[in-house]
Design a protein around this motif. Structure first.
Motif, short mmCIF file in Angstrom:
data_model
loop_
_atom_site.label_atom_id
_atom_site.label_comp_id
_atom_site.label_asym_id
_atom_site.label_seq_id
_atom_site.Cartn_x
_atom_site.Cartn_y
_atom_site.Cartn_z
N PRO A 157 5.38 10.18 -7.06
CA PRO A 157 6.49 9.33 -6.63
C PRO A 157 5.94 8.05 -6.00
O PRO A 157 5.07 8.11 -5.14
N ARG A 158 6.44 6.91 -6.44
CA ARG A 158 5.80 5.65 -6.05
C ARG A 158 5.88 5.38 -4.55
O ARG A 158 5.04 4.67 -4.01
N CYS A 159 6.85 5.95 -3.89
CA CYS A 159 6.94 5.78 -2.43
C CYS A 159 6.92 7.12 -1.71
O CYS A 159 7.47 7.27 -0.62
N GLY A 160 6.25 8.10 -2.29
CA GLY A 160 6.16 9.42 -1.69
C GLY A 160 5.01 9.52 -0.71
O GLY A 160 4.17 8.62 -0.61
N SER A 161 4.96 10.63 0.02
CA SER A 161 3.86 10.87 0.97
C SER A 161 3.65 12.38 1.10
O SER A 161 4.49 13.18 0.70
N ALA A 162 2.49 12.74 1.67
CA ALA A 162 2.14 14.14 1.93
C ALA A 162 2.22 15.00 0.67
O ALA A 162 2.58 16.17 0.73
N SER A 163 1.90 14.41 -0.49
CA SER A 163 1.85 15.12 -1.77
C SER A 163 3.22 15.65 -2.23
O SER A 163 3.28 16.46 -3.15
N LYS A 164 4.29 15.20 -1.61
CA LYS A 164 5.62 15.68 -2.00
C LYS A 164 6.04 15.07 -3.33
O LYS A 164 5.91 13.87 -3.55
N GLY A 165 6.55 15.92 -4.22
CA GLY A 165 7.09 15.44 -5.48
C GLY A 165 6.07 15.15 -6.56
O GLY A 165 6.43 14.70 -7.65
N ILE A 166 4.79 15.43 -6.31
CA ILE A 166 3.76 15.18 -7.32
C ILE A 166 3.84 16.23 -8.42
O ILE A 166 4.04 17.42 -8.14
N ASP A 204 10.21 4.45 -13.67
CA ASP A 204 10.05 3.41 -12.65
C ASP A 204 9.87 3.98 -11.25
O ASP A 204 9.48 3.28 -10.34
N ASP A 205 10.19 5.28 -11.10
CA ASP A 205 10.06 5.93 -9.80
C ASP A 205 8.69 6.58 -9.60
O ASP A 205 8.45 7.17 -8.55
N TYR A 206 7.82 6.47 -10.61
CA TYR A 206 6.54 7.17 -10.55
C TYR A 206 5.37 6.25 -10.89
O TYR A 206 5.52 5.25 -11.59
N LEU A 207 4.20 6.66 -10.39
CA LEU A 207 2.93 6.15 -10.87
C LEU A 207 2.33 7.24 -11.75
O LEU A 207 2.14 8.37 -11.30
N LEU A 208 2.04 6.90 -13.00
CA LEU A 208 1.46 7.85 -13.95
C LEU A 208 0.00 7.50 -14.20
O LEU A 208 -0.30 6.40 -14.67
N GLN A 209 -0.91 8.42 -13.89
CA GLN A 209 -2.33 8.19 -14.09
C GLN A 209 -2.99 9.41 -14.72
O GLN A 209 -2.43 10.51 -14.73
N THR A 210 -4.21 9.20 -15.20
CA THR A 210 -5.00 10.31 -15.71
C THR A 210 -5.23 11.33 -14.59
O THR A 210 -5.54 10.96 -13.45
N TYR A 211 -5.09 12.60 -14.93
CA TYR A 211 -5.31 13.67 -13.97
C TYR A 211 -6.67 14.31 -14.21
O TYR A 211 -7.05 14.60 -15.36
N LEU A 266 -11.82 19.87 2.03
CA LEU A 266 -12.13 21.22 1.56
C LEU A 266 -10.88 22.07 1.34
O LEU A 266 -10.86 22.94 0.48
N GLU A 267 -9.87 21.83 2.13
CA GLU A 267 -8.62 22.59 2.00
C GLU A 267 -7.46 21.72 2.46
O GLU A 267 -7.55 21.06 3.50
N VAL A 268 -6.40 21.72 1.66
CA VAL A 268 -5.22 20.92 1.97
C VAL A 268 -4.00 21.83 1.98
O VAL A 268 -3.81 22.63 1.06
N VAL A 269 -3.19 21.72 3.03
CA VAL A 269 -1.97 22.52 3.15
C VAL A 269 -0.80 21.57 3.39
O VAL A 269 -0.80 20.81 4.35
N GLY A 270 0.18 21.62 2.50
CA GLY A 270 1.36 20.77 2.66
C GLY A 270 1.05 19.29 2.68
O GLY A 270 1.73 18.52 3.36
N GLY A 271 0.02 18.89 1.93
CA GLY A 271 -0.34 17.47 1.86
C GLY A 271 -1.25 17.01 2.97
O GLY A 271 -1.71 15.86 2.96
N LEU A 281 0.82 -1.21 0.00
CA LEU A 281 0.00 0.00 0.00
C LEU A 281 0.86 1.27 0.00
O LEU A 281 0.43 2.31 -0.51
N PHE A 282 2.05 1.18 0.54
CA PHE A 282 2.94 2.34 0.57
C PHE A 282 3.55 2.61 -0.80
O PHE A 282 3.91 3.74 -1.12
N ASP A 283 3.65 1.57 -1.63
CA ASP A 283 4.19 1.69 -2.99
C ASP A 283 3.02 1.94 -3.94
O ASP A 283 2.19 1.07 -4.18
N LYS A 284 2.95 3.14 -4.52
CA LYS A 284 1.79 3.51 -5.32
C LYS A 284 1.64 2.67 -6.58
O LYS A 284 0.52 2.44 -7.06
N VAL A 285 2.74 2.21 -7.15
CA VAL A 285 2.65 1.36 -8.33
C VAL A 285 2.08 -0.01 -7.97
O VAL A 285 1.15 -0.51 -8.61
#
Length: 319
Positions: free
Chosen positions: A151-160, A177-184, A212-217, A117-121
């Motif tokens: 980023p496949r192992c990123g968190s808190a919206s970092k690196g998106i 290989d370091d990313y999950l690529l999906q429709t936006y 409703l509002e997200v700050v820093g992920g 679950l931590f690995d997005k791919v």
């Protein structure tokens, strides 16, 4: 080892530096159950907000080679009963600790499933295999923009990144290989579902809320909603993936088509879980009750329209 009374329950947060509101709710739930909950948090530095209500243990980084051995020393020194991870890096650590030592209780699933679950791919593949609706994953050929690169192992919206041109696409493909690529989906609503599932598979609470509002992920403003489609989708995901413990599911709904899609699952408590707690999902009581073998209460009546707005408050050190 420190001595404690019969009613005392010692809880170790892993990376719970800012989880003061949840800590207070846990202490409050303990009082209702006749427990004296004492909090500790495993952190990299002592001057963190959770120290307002609990003790701080300065520890190792999650990937340190001796993290489990050090945690075991902490558990023994403070007579810890319950361990709760609050950041992604601590989830697998908690699972591995339980599997190795079995001397504390934690509301987590096994380390192997948490790693998927931590690995997005890997998680996207697992969701598709389970027949769950997710955004279309790029798998080759001519790209259809816009795409979102996570980023496949990123968190808190970092690196998106939003990929909306052939030049940005080619740059991402160099390290694909370091990313999950999906429709936006630019015009969307995002939802979090706070869930608690017992070790026996009982769904004790499933509480959807709109972000409703997200700050820093992290969610800064969120409101509980009555949405049967999200409830149905979340229950299906729980059953198909055999989820256990404290889990947060993230969904998006495309406003143009009204399609609901699963984005990710975090096998831990979300930062905005206090909203669901205020709405009737007494997850702190569930954690304490299951840890101590008490009867478990199912909170099916989660009140919609309960909103929280998170704000900054200072914890002052050195005065």
């Amino acid at each position: 080892m420190m001595s404690k009374t019969e009613q005392q329950v010692n809880v170790l947060f892993l990376g719970g530096a800012k989880r003061v509101s949840f800590g207070r709710k846990l202490i409050e739930a303990g009082r209702k159950l006749g427990m004296d909950v004492r909090l500790f948090s495993y952190e990299l530095e002592p001057d963190v907000p959770i120290s307002i209500i609990g003790g701080i243990v300065v520890g190792r980084r999650w990937k340190s080679h001796d993290i489990l051995e050090h945690l075991h020393l902490v558990v023994e020194a403070h007579d810890i009963d319950i361990m709760i991870p609050f950041v992604d890096g601590a989830i697998s650590v908690a699972g591995a600790y339980i599997a190795t030592y079995r001397d504390v209780w934690a509301p987590v699933m096994n380390a192997g499933k948490a790693d998927i679950l931590f690995d997005k791919v890997l998680s996207a593949r697992a969701f598709e295999s389970a027949g769950l609706d997710i955004p279309a994953t790029y798998s080759g050929g001519k790209p259809v923009f816009p795409l979102i690169a996570k980023p496949r192992c990123g968190s808190a919206s970092k690196g998106i990144e939003i990929v909306d041109s052939i030049s940005s696409f080619r740059r991402i493909m160099k390290n694909v290989d370091d990313y999950l690529l999906q429709t936006y989906y630019p015009d969307k609503d995002e939802f979090t579902v706070d869930c608690y599932i017992s070790r026996k598979g009982e769904k004790l609470c499933v509480s959807p809320r709109l972000r409703l509002e997200v700050v820093g992920g992290e969610v800064a403003r969120t409101v509980t909603v009555d949405d049967p489609d999200i409830m149905e989708a979340a229950i299906k995901a729980i059953d198909k993936l055999s989820l256990r413990g404290a889990v947060t599911l993230q969904y998006l709904r495309d406003r143009e088509t009204n399609q609901l899609m699963l984005m990710e699952i975090n096998p831990r408590l979300g930062g905005g879980v206090v909203c669901s707690i205020h709405a009737g999902a007494d997850i702190p009581e569930m954690i304490l009750s299951e840890a101590k073998g008490l009867p478990l209460k199912k909170n099916v009546m989660i009140k919609p329209g309960i909103m929280i707005c998170r704000y900054f408050e200072e914890a002052v050190f050195g005065v």
